[in-house]
Design a protein around this motif. Structure first.
Motif, PDB file in Angstrom:
ATOM      1  N   ASP A  45       0.827  -1.205   0.000  1.00  0.00           N
ATOM      2  CA  ASP A  45       0.000   0.000   0.000  1.00  0.00           C
ATOM      3  C   ASP A  45       0.864   1.260   0.000  1.00  0.00           C
ATOM      4  N   GLN A  46       1.974   1.231   0.737  1.00  0.00           N
ATOM      5  CA  GLN A  46       2.856   2.400   0.783  1.00  0.00           C
ATOM      6  C   GLN A  46       3.546   2.628  -0.556  1.00  0.00           C
ATOM      7  N   VAL A  47       3.940   1.552  -1.217  1.00  0.00           N
ATOM      8  CA  VAL A  47       4.542   1.681  -2.554  1.00  0.00           C
ATOM      9  C   VAL A  47       3.541   2.313  -3.511  1.00  0.00           C
ATOM     10  N   ARG A  48       2.319   1.840  -3.455  1.00  0.00           N
ATOM     11  CA  ARG A  48       1.274   2.403  -4.325  1.00  0.00           C
ATOM     12  C   ARG A  48       1.041   3.878  -3.999  1.00  0.00           C
ATOM     13  N   ALA A  49       1.113   4.243  -2.718  1.00  0.00           N
ATOM     14  CA  ALA A  49       0.917   5.641  -2.324  1.00  0.00           C
ATOM     15  C   ALA A  49       2.069   6.518  -2.819  1.00  0.00           C
ATOM     16  N   ASP A  52       1.446   6.981  -6.563  1.00  0.00           N
ATOM     17  CA  ASP A  52       0.334   7.903  -6.802  1.00  0.00           C
ATOM     18  C   ASP A  52       0.711   9.344  -6.466  1.00  0.00           C
ATOM     19  N   THR A  53       1.470   9.526  -5.407  1.00  0.00           N
ATOM     20  CA  THR A  53       1.892  10.886  -5.048  1.00  0.00           C
ATOM     21  C   THR A  53       2.859  11.445  -6.071  1.00  0.00           C
ATOM     22  N   ALA A  54       3.727  10.586  -6.621  1.00  0.00           N
ATOM     23  CA  ALA A  54       4.640  11.039  -7.674  1.00  0.00           C
ATOM     24  C   ALA A  54       3.861  11.500  -8.895  1.00  0.00           C
ATOM     25  N   LEU A  55       2.819  10.756  -9.250  1.00  0.00           N
ATOM     26  CA  LEU A  55       1.966  11.178 -10.362  1.00  0.00           C
ATOM     27  C   LEU A  55       1.289  12.515 -10.052  1.00  0.00           C
ATOM     28  N   LEU A 267      19.286  13.687  -2.879  1.00  0.00           N
ATOM     29  CA  LEU A 267      19.898  13.567  -1.563  1.00  0.00           C
ATOM     30  C   LEU A 267      18.908  14.070  -0.519  1.00  0.00           C
ATOM     31  N   ALA A 268      18.448  13.155   0.327  1.00  0.00           N
ATOM     32  CA  ALA A 268      17.447  13.507   1.334  1.00  0.00           C
ATOM     33  C   ALA A 268      17.994  14.582   2.263  1.00  0.00           C
ATOM     34  N   GLY A 269      17.190  15.624   2.469  1.00  0.00           N
ATOM     35  CA  GLY A 269      17.593  16.732   3.324  1.00  0.00           C
ATOM     36  C   GLY A 269      18.256  17.857   2.571  1.00  0.00           C
ATOM     37  N   ALA A 270      18.591  17.635   1.298  1.00  0.00           N
ATOM     38  CA  ALA A 270      19.225  18.685   0.491  1.00  0.00           C
ATOM     39  C   ALA A 270      18.378  18.957  -0.749  1.00  0.00           C
ATOM     40  N   MET A 271      18.452  18.078  -1.757  1.00  0.00           N
ATOM     41  CA  MET A 271      17.660  18.264  -2.980  1.00  0.00           C
ATOM     42  C   MET A 271      16.360  17.471  -2.960  1.00  0.00           C
ATOM     43  N   GLY A 278       9.844  10.408   1.250  1.00  0.00           N
ATOM     44  CA  GLY A 278       9.732  11.672   0.519  1.00  0.00           C
ATOM     45  C   GLY A 278      10.753  11.775  -0.597  1.00  0.00           C
ATOM     46  N   ALA A 279      12.002  11.384  -0.304  1.00  0.00           N
ATOM     47  CA  ALA A 279      13.042  11.428  -1.336  1.00  0.00           C
ATOM     48  C   ALA A 279      12.697  10.501  -2.489  1.00  0.00           C
ATOM     49  N   LEU A 280      12.172   9.315  -2.186  1.00  0.00           N
ATOM     50  CA  LEU A 280      11.803   8.381  -3.237  1.00  0.00           C
ATOM     51  C   LEU A 280      10.608   8.877  -4.041  1.00  0.00           C
ATOM     52  N   THR A 281       9.708   9.589  -3.414  1.00  0.00           N
ATOM     53  CA  THR A 281       8.570  10.143  -4.146  1.00  0.00           C
ATOM     54  C   THR A 281       9.045  11.153  -5.191  1.00  0.00           C
ATOM     55  N   LEU A 282       9.951  12.038  -4.788  1.00  0.00           N
ATOM     56  CA  LEU A 282      10.493  13.000  -5.738  1.00  0.00           C
ATOM     57  C   LEU A 282      11.304  12.293  -6.816  1.00  0.00           C
ATOM     58  N   GLN A 283      12.146  11.355  -6.412  1.00  0.00           N
ATOM     59  CA  GLN A 283      12.940  10.607  -7.383  1.00  0.00           C
ATOM     60  C   GLN A 283      12.036   9.917  -8.397  1.00  0.00           C
ATOM     61  N   HIS A 284      10.995   9.280  -7.920  1.00  0.00           N
ATOM     62  CA  HIS A 284      10.082   8.541  -8.792  1.00  0.00           C
ATOM     63  C   HIS A 284       9.406   9.481  -9.785  1.00  0.00           C
ATOM     64  N   ALA A 285       8.974  10.645  -9.313  1.00  0.00           N
ATOM     65  CA  ALA A 285       8.328  11.615 -10.199  1.00  0.00           C
ATOM     66  C   ALA A 285       9.283  12.067 -11.302  1.00  0.00           C
ATOM     67  N   GLU A 286      10.522  12.390 -10.929  1.00  0.00           N
ATOM     68  CA  GLU A 286      11.489  12.861 -11.925  1.00  0.00           C
ATOM     69  C   GLU A 286      11.850  11.763 -12.918  1.00  0.00           C
ATOM     70  N   ALA A 287      12.010  10.529 -12.431  1.00  0.00           N
ATOM     71  CA  ALA A 287      12.321   9.418 -13.321  1.00  0.00           C
ATOM     72  C   ALA A 287      11.171   9.159 -14.285  1.00  0.00           C
ATOM     73  N   LEU A 288       9.941   9.206 -13.787  1.00  0.00           N
ATOM     74  CA  LEU A 288       8.785   8.992 -14.656  1.00  0.00           C
ATOM     75  C   LEU A 288       8.683  10.079 -15.721  1.00  0.00           C
ATOM     76  N   ALA A 289       9.030  11.303 -15.364  1.00  0.00           N
ATOM     77  CA  ALA A 289       9.007  12.390 -16.346  1.00  0.00           C
ATOM     78  C   ALA A 289       9.999  12.111 -17.475  1.00  0.00           C
ATOM     79  N   GLY A 290      11.208  11.655 -17.106  1.00  0.00           N
ATOM     80  CA  GLY A 290      12.213  11.327 -18.122  1.00  0.00           C
ATOM     81  C   GLY A 290      11.818  10.133 -18.959  1.00  0.00           C
ATOM     82  N   LEU A 291      11.277   9.104 -18.313  1.00  0.00           N
ATOM     83  CA  LEU A 291      10.812   7.925 -19.050  1.00  0.00           C
ATOM     84  C   LEU A 291       9.718   8.297 -20.036  1.00  0.00           C
ATOM     85  N   ALA A 292       8.818   9.184 -19.624  1.00  0.00           N
ATOM     86  CA  ALA A 292       7.744   9.626 -20.516  1.00  0.00           C
ATOM     87  C   ALA A 292       8.302  10.348 -21.730  1.00  0.00           C
ATOM     88  N   LEU A 293       9.300  11.223 -21.510  1.00  0.00           N
ATOM     89  CA  LEU A 293       9.899  11.939 -22.637  1.00  0.00           C
ATOM     90  C   LEU A 293      10.531  10.971 -23.628  1.00  0.00           C
TER      91      LEU A 293
END
Length: 515
Positions: A45-49, A52-55, A267-271, A278-293
């Motif tokens: 459930d947490q992975v799915r969350a 979904d938050t990255a989306l 890097l958690a606490g910096a970027m 939280g760091a993985l959510t941001l990472q996942h969103a950015e990776a998905l954006a690149g994969l989509a491109l």
């Protein structure tokens, strides 16, 4: 008693060598399959969350895309684009379509078919530390990267099967940037038959690099486009920004059918948020954006989902690797990669400044994190120091020892009746020994892993031999590998045609990197 046993064993070994000698141990490290069950750090459930938050991040907040061509591609796919702010909001329908078209398995061709790789969940490829501006060894010390040291590293990496691809190990700073890609590609293509790395530093340099690959491997344009012959690494600028060369690299590699390993560096606490989730959510969103491109540029383009999230030292702000947070982030990234079904890369590494116990500890914990997370590709698995600022010749060797140990663990352990060895147990009387038993003598050459740099002698023998450290012994190993190096047959003979191309392009001014 022990001396008698050793003498008897040596006599028996000489006898076997004089007769039907057992074959030398020849492990196959070229195509590894990870035997370990992936370890979770989050619930389903947490992975799915997180996904979904990255989306939601992409839909509601968006990502800043500096390249106009990339923004236009996103716009045509249905994204909401604001050219004034350069912000792109990407709907989940676009991401879903991209994930559906991205290949689950990628066959990447080396210069020799024995070097071909399959990049998919369950496979394991290992790479040396890459992207460092500096290089070091215990004799010459730390110094700026140069072409001669890059060439030496290519020769060493080529000689170890447990390292599966070439990489941009160090920057050859003694070569002008407009010409550096020619020199780096020439070294890879004339000295190695492994999958080469190509810098994504603007279309002119990428096109030059692709042409050098075609020339070296004797490929037509169609043959080059129909298979994977090289890879690049794409890093977003966290948080939520894709710069010009990286966006252009995704487009260029997708259209050419070559692999992009799309890797945010969060890097958690910096970027990125300070929490692992939280760091993985941001990472996942950015990776998905690149994969989509990539998929918008060419449906079915080979892409590898990338993860290189860790934490920083909150006292100094310096990156940290091999930490508990780094391992947890890697395990979580593996869960996200399996959730979307794509091959993925992790990152090893160390923040230590020299090749010492801290360096070994951090690198091996990050390596185990990658293995237990089921990473397809682990970059920076050997030789990396200072959080990526330096590659060490000696640490490269001591880390390869750890990689070869992992490779051994990827090998099936025999458990048939012959391996269980009832007859051997029956042959040796109580209180006896197995040194000269037939079961031992028929296997002793191949039974155990042979250390590359570890010294298994006792304290007395080690002291008499000079009491040398593992780092000192590693110095001998890499020098010996260089002295014994032989150019692989498939790479020999392409230097002349590459030199003619390089001379012509140099006369035309080369190609400056794009920023």
């Amino acid at each position: 008693m022990i001396d008698d046993v050793a003498r008897e064993s040596r006599r028996e070994r000489r006898r076997v060598r004089g007769g039907e000698a057992a074959s030398q141990r020849k492990p196959d490290y070229r195509n590894l399959r990870n035997p370990f069950l992936p370890q979770p750090v989050f619930s389903d459930d947490q992975v799915r969350a997180i996904h979904d938050t990255a989306l939601r991040v992409l839909e509601e907040l968006g990502i800043k895309v500096l390249l106009a061509e990339a923004r236009e591609l996103y716009r045509r796919a249905g994204a909401i684009v604001d050219d004034d702010t350069q912000m792109v909001r990407i709907g989940r329908d676009i991401v879903t379509a991209a994930l559906a078209s991205a290949p689950r398995s990628i066959r990447a061709l080396g210069g020799d078919r024995s070097r071909d790789l399959v990049l998919e969940l369950g496979a394991l490829s290992l790479l040396a530390g890459s992207g460092a501006p500096n290089v070091t060894d215990i004799e010459r010390g730390r110094r700026p990267g140069n072409l001669a040291d890059f060439e030496a590293l290519v020769r060493i990496v080529q000689s170890f099967d447990v390292l599966h691809m070439m990489g941009p190990f160090i920057e050859a700073q003694d070569v002008e940037t407009r010409l550096r890609h020619y020199a780096v590609n020439r070294v890879q293509l004339t000295l190695s038959d492994k999958l080469p790395f190509v810098y994504a530093r603007g279309t002119p340099q990428v096109e030059d690099s692709f042409e050098m690959l075609r020339l070296a491997r004797g490929l037509s344009d169609d043959a080059f486009l129909s298979d994977v012959h090289c890879y690049t690494v794409i890093n977003s600028n966290s948080p939520r920004q894709l710069d010009i060369p990286m966006a252009q690299g995704i487009i260029d590699f997708a259209r050419a059918g070559q692999v992009s390993i799309i890797t945010p560096f969060c890097l958690a606490g910096a970027m990125a948020p300070i929490t692992v989730a939280g760091a993985l959510t941001l990472q996942h969103a950015e990776a998905l954006a690149g994969l989509a491109l990539a998929q918008i540029s060419r449906a079915g383009a080979p892409v590898v989902y990338g993860s290189f999230s860790s934490n920083v030292d909150m006292k100094s702000g310096a990156p940290a690797f091999g930490t508990p947070e780094h391992v947890k982030a890697t395990l979580g990234a593996g869960q996200l990669a399996r959730f979307i079904g794509l091959p993925w890369r992790s990152g090893g590494g160390s923040a230590a400044n020299i090749s010492d116990v801290q360096a070994a500890h951090e690198t091996q914990f990050s390596l185990w994190g990658s293995v237990l997370a089921g990473a397809t590709v682990c970059i920076h698995a050997a030789g990396w120091l200072e959080g990526g600022l330096t590659v060490s010749f000696e640490k490269l060797i001591t880390d390869i020892e750890a990689l070869q140990t992992i490779a051994e663990l990827c090998t099936a352990v025999p458990g048939d009746a012959d391996a269980i060895g009832f007859d051997a147990i029956a042959e040796v009387q109580p209180g006896g020994h197995f040194f000269a038993a037939q079961h031992t003598m028929s296997r002793y050459r191949t039974a155990f892993y042979e250390p590359l740099v570890a010294d298994l002698s006792n304290f007395g023998s080690w002291s008499e031999a000079g009491a040398r450290t593992a780092t000192e012994r590693a110095n001998d190993v890499w020098k010996r590998r260089l002295a014994e190096f032989e150019v692989p047959a498939s790479a020999a003979g392409c230097g002349e045609i590459l030199d003619a191309f390089i001379a012509r392009r140099t006369e035309q001014g080369g190609a400056e990197p794009v920023s």
